[in-house]
Design a protein around this motif. Sequence first.
Motif, PDB file in Angstrom:
ATOM      1  N   THR A 185      60.028 -91.676  15.387  1.00  0.00           N
ATOM      2  CA  THR A 185      61.285 -92.412  15.595  1.00  0.00           C
ATOM      3  C   THR A 185      61.706 -93.188  14.473  1.00  0.00           C
ATOM      4  N   ARG A 186      63.057 -93.735  15.222  1.00  0.00           N
ATOM      5  CA  ARG A 186      62.790 -94.149  13.972  1.00  0.00           C
ATOM      6  C   ARG A 186      63.885 -94.953  13.410  1.00  0.00           C
ATOM      7  N   CYS A 235      69.620 -89.819  14.049  1.00  0.00           N
ATOM      8  CA  CYS A 235      68.657 -89.932  15.136  1.00  0.00           C
ATOM      9  C   CYS A 235      67.682 -88.771  15.212  1.00  0.00           C
ATOM     10  N   VAL A 294      64.131 -89.479  15.727  1.00  0.00           N
ATOM     11  CA  VAL A 294      63.860 -90.058  17.031  1.00  0.00           C
ATOM     12  C   VAL A 294      63.797 -88.965  18.081  1.00  0.00           C
ATOM     13  N   GLY A 338      66.757 -94.599  20.016  1.00  0.00           N
ATOM     14  CA  GLY A 338      65.697 -94.403  20.983  1.00  0.00           C
ATOM     15  C   GLY A 338      66.111 -94.531  22.434  1.00  0.00           C
ATOM     16  N   GLY A 342      59.641 -95.835  13.121  1.00  0.00           N
ATOM     17  CA  GLY A 342      59.882 -96.446  14.415  1.00  0.00           C
ATOM     18  C   GLY A 342      58.792 -97.479  14.649  1.00  0.00           C
ATOM     19  N   PRO A 343      58.636 -98.002  15.890  1.00  0.00           N
ATOM     20  CA  PRO A 343      59.342 -97.599  17.095  1.00  0.00           C
ATOM     21  C   PRO A 343      60.730 -98.196  17.248  1.00  0.00           C
ATOM     22  N   LEU A 375      55.229 -90.374  17.859  1.00  0.00           N
ATOM     23  CA  LEU A 375      56.104 -91.233  18.640  1.00  0.00           C
ATOM     24  C   LEU A 375      57.014 -90.366  19.495  1.00  0.00           C
ATOM     25  N   ALA A 390      59.843 -90.466  21.591  1.00  0.00           N
ATOM     26  CA  ALA A 390      60.955 -91.341  21.955  1.00  0.00           C
ATOM     27  C   ALA A 390      61.561 -90.958  23.294  1.00  0.00           C
ATOM     28  N   GLY A 394      59.200 -92.732  25.622  1.00  0.00           N
ATOM     29  CA  GLY A 394      58.849 -94.101  25.255  1.00  0.00           C
ATOM     30  C   GLY A 394      57.368 -94.327  25.072  1.00  0.00           C
ATOM     31  N   SER A 444      55.778 -97.262  23.440  1.00  0.00           N
ATOM     32  CA  SER A 444      56.371 -97.194  22.103  1.00  0.00           C
ATOM     33  C   SER A 444      56.875 -98.549  21.626  1.00  0.00           C
TER      34      SER A 444
END
Length: 421
Positions: free
Chosen positions: A2-3, A43, A46, A80, A270-271, A319, A321, A324, A341
Amino acid sequence: MTRRALLPGVIGTSLAFAWACGVPAYDLTPLTCDAVVDKFATCLPVFRHDGLTQGRWMAACQAPETSEDCVACVLEAPCGVVAATCKARCGSSALLPGASAIAGLPISDGGAGAAGGGVTPVDGGVAAHRELCVANFGGSFGNAVSAFAATASSGSAPTRTVTSSVSGPQQLAADAVHGELFVASFGSNQIAVFPLAFGSGQAPLRVLAGAATGLSSPVGLAVDPVAGELFVSNYSSGSITVYARTASGNAAPLRRIAGALLGPAQLALGPGAGELVVANATGKSLQVYARTASGTSVSPLRVVSGSQTMLDDVNGLFLDATHGELFVASRARARVLVFSSALPSGNTPPLRVLGAAGGAITDPIDVLVDEASGELFVSQYGANAVTVFARTASGGAAPVRTLSGAATRLSQPTGLEWCDG
């Protein structure tokens, strides 16, 4: 992995222009949807759904079920939480990550992602990955990266393999926007970049190597295709170096993060918006930094560590997303740990733990999730295998299948990545 948050100037001139001209909800034009395509690129790390190509998002933007209100929400929501935030305003629109309406869209957009014939929709139409890439560190068939069908099991041979400029490879990172696969070579202090659709024996597109790069036993990788940056963790020097995405040769980093890192391994963008999470192998912790952090004495924003975390010789991260969750390979514990996350600081226990004494996980190095098919992939260095579980598996759950055996030529497997060509 993510990110990032959204682009500045959320709605953008093209969308504002279309609204000013009275474009109806059922006739959003390509000009109107330019901002949506930009948001997709922002995105992409993510969503982590390589099957959701820009062409498909453009088609979703122009679909009858997509309203101006839905487009505005998608553009404004942080990456996210797009699906959760915009569900009520978008209904069945395929602009929502994982929306069932995506089944009605073309499987291929004719662009870079279409060369392999598109992706296969599963679970109500969400696109599942088609190809898995595995880095082989050493042993009989080491110093190589091989691709397999995502559904491959024991006895399956790789579909393609590259070895040029690959020496003791650790982690992999895919840039689906630009169609590239990055390989961290621990043994030669270099980063080799191949096309995602590489052919067997193909030479890299470019190689980042040399004294000026500051590479020192590189392990982890993360690519930000929108900001145009490549993040590399350096295990030996306890640092993260950041380069232009297209850097090659003896290029110096744009900036360096150091000060509190102890044996940094895999990275994830991310998160939260503008954050970078780092697995500290020898530090037995997860650290979260500002993505733009720079300096030799940088303090992390948050640290997850302590006996309740079960973090020990932490290597791989993924991650998810969509759900979560952050998946972590805790090698010394022979466990895969799953955290929220949100990654709150402190001695935070995982949400669930996969692995048990005498179980199927013995030497986990990296983890990878296909959110669409609901599967978790775990590379096992000492077992020369990639073991596949249900995404929600815990305890001593049995694997769905295992990729192993002489035909696979898996040899001390480390990094995993989707390499749908």
